[in-house]
Design a protein around this motif. Sequence first.
Motif, PDB file in Angstrom:
ATOM      1  N   THR A  18       0.909  -1.252   0.063  1.00  0.00           N
ATOM      2  CA  THR A  18      -0.028  -0.089  -0.059  1.00  0.00           C
ATOM      3  C   THR A  18       0.934   1.361  -0.196  1.00  0.00           C
ATOM      4  OG1 THR A  18      -1.758  -1.288   1.287  1.00  0.00           O
ATOM      5  CG2 THR A  18      -1.684   1.421   0.989  1.00  0.00           C
ATOM      6  N   PRO A  19       0.959   2.043  -1.172  1.00  0.00           N
ATOM      7  CA  PRO A  19       0.155   1.737  -2.471  1.00  0.00           C
ATOM      8  C   PRO A  19       1.006   0.580  -3.063  1.00  0.00           C
ATOM      9  CG  PRO A  19       1.695   3.628  -2.639  1.00  0.00           C
ATOM     10  CD  PRO A  19       1.666   3.149  -0.883  1.00  0.00           C
ATOM     11  N   PRO A  20       0.427  -0.017  -4.103  1.00  0.00           N
ATOM     12  CA  PRO A  20       0.968  -1.082  -5.142  1.00  0.00           C
ATOM     13  C   PRO A  20       2.338  -0.615  -5.443  1.00  0.00           C
ATOM     14  CG  PRO A  20      -1.360  -0.723  -5.483  1.00  0.00           C
ATOM     15  CD  PRO A  20      -0.935   0.469  -4.601  1.00  0.00           C
ATOM     16  N   ALA A  21       3.139  -1.663  -5.674  1.00  0.00           N
ATOM     17  CA  ALA A  21       4.582  -1.552  -6.157  1.00  0.00           C
ATOM     18  C   ALA A  21       4.932  -2.631  -7.108  1.00  0.00           C
ATOM     19  CB  ALA A  21       5.505  -1.476  -5.013  1.00  0.00           C
ATOM     20  N   GLY A  22       3.883  -2.974  -7.797  1.00  0.00           N
ATOM     21  CA  GLY A  22       4.071  -3.948  -8.916  1.00  0.00           C
ATOM     22  C   GLY A  22       2.952  -5.100  -8.852  1.00  0.00           C
ATOM     23  N   GLY A  23       2.732  -6.143  -9.769  1.00  0.00           N
ATOM     24  CA  GLY A  23       2.048  -7.075  -9.449  1.00  0.00           C
ATOM     25  C   GLY A  23       1.128  -7.304 -10.789  1.00  0.00           C
ATOM     26  N   GLU A  24       0.132  -7.951 -10.899  1.00  0.00           N
ATOM     27  CA  GLU A  24      -0.846  -8.067 -12.089  1.00  0.00           C
ATOM     28  C   GLU A  24      -1.453  -6.592 -12.025  1.00  0.00           C
ATOM     29  OE1 GLU A  24      -3.342 -11.321 -10.979  1.00  0.00           O
ATOM     30  OE2 GLU A  24      -1.996 -12.601 -12.225  1.00  0.00           O
ATOM     31  N   HIS A  25      -2.031  -6.403 -13.260  1.00  0.00           N
ATOM     32  CA  HIS A  25      -2.486  -5.079 -13.512  1.00  0.00           C
ATOM     33  C   HIS A  25      -3.479  -4.818 -14.830  1.00  0.00           C
ATOM     34  CE1 HIS A  25       1.443  -5.349 -15.211  1.00  0.00           C
ATOM     35  NE2 HIS A  25       0.931  -4.731 -16.372  1.00  0.00           N
ATOM     36  N   ASN A  26      -4.122  -3.871 -14.975  1.00  0.00           N
ATOM     37  CA  ASN A  26      -5.273  -3.700 -16.143  1.00  0.00           C
ATOM     38  C   ASN A  26      -4.228  -3.674 -17.330  1.00  0.00           C
ATOM     39  OD1 ASN A  26      -6.553  -1.852 -18.135  1.00  0.00           O
ATOM     40  ND2 ASN A  26      -8.211  -2.831 -16.580  1.00  0.00           N
ATOM     41  N   GLN A  27      -4.671  -3.947 -18.487  1.00  0.00           N
ATOM     42  CA  GLN A  27      -4.159  -3.807 -19.879  1.00  0.00           C
ATOM     43  C   GLN A  27      -3.670  -2.474 -20.120  1.00  0.00           C
ATOM     44  OE1 GLN A  27      -6.203  -5.920 -22.916  1.00  0.00           O
ATOM     45  NE2 GLN A  27      -7.918  -4.522 -22.551  1.00  0.00           N
ATOM     46  N   ALA A  28      -4.698  -1.417 -19.839  1.00  0.00           N
ATOM     47  CA  ALA A  28      -4.400  -0.073 -20.139  1.00  0.00           C
ATOM     48  C   ALA A  28      -3.482   0.611 -19.043  1.00  0.00           C
ATOM     49  CB  ALA A  28      -5.786   0.477 -20.332  1.00  0.00           C
ATOM     50  N   TRP A  29      -2.427   1.131 -19.225  1.00  0.00           N
ATOM     51  CA  TRP A  29      -1.732   1.889 -18.414  1.00  0.00           C
ATOM     52  C   TRP A  29      -2.226   3.191 -18.384  1.00  0.00           C
ATOM     53  CZ3 TRP A  29      -0.066   0.594 -23.283  1.00  0.00           C
ATOM     54  CH2 TRP A  29       0.151   1.625 -24.280  1.00  0.00           C
TER      55      TRP A  29
END
Length: 227
Positions: free
Chosen positions: A105-116
């Motif tokens: 928290t907050p995210p620093a990587g990992g799976e994500h949406n295909q739109a940046w």
Amino acid sequence: MSATPPVPPKVKQQNTVKQQRAAERERKLAEFKKREAKAKRNRRIGIWSAVVGGVAVVGLIVAAIVLTPQPVSYSAGGDGSKIEGVETFENGAGHVEGVVDYAQTPPAGGEHNQAWLNCGVYEQPVPNENAVHSLEHGAIWVTYDSELPAAELEALKSHLPSTYVVLSPFEDLPSPIVLSGWNTQLALDSADDERIPAFFEEYWKSQNVPEPGALCTGAFDAPGKVS
């Protein structure tokens, strides 16, 4: 019987007319010179006014450039320097749909949406899944507590480069300011912390990301983007 007064000599009358004409010419010449002098004076005033006005405009332009904060510049990638307080992780990558439960928290990587997420300054929280995709491209995500004083926020902005950075508020941060790169993170208490530029120098546009050099524009603008 009184004598008739003598008639003035004719030559004297002619001289008087000549004198009058000469005087008239002198008068006209004097008026002409006076007008010319006034015109020259007005031209000089106009020229100097234009010069002064031009100098003033140039001065305003220079002042605007000097006084307007300019984006800072960092070297792309780092040299492996160690920065006190930086945490590193081993998040994977991959495109998914929907909400992701992130380990940091907050995210620093990992799976994500295909739109940046398009890089820039946001005044509202942005979707984690899009912001993480920007980290995958080498951007730095600068998050701050919504209660951060305005002066601190302006100081924070002064550290930002012109591209490959996302600035946004974030709810429930562990500290007032958090800098996140791909699998790297630094929590901070103040925008004056000297580790902020050090973090950018080491992790901004890093080659140690899944997609180095990929774009940070041309995709998704979240609500609240101001620049």
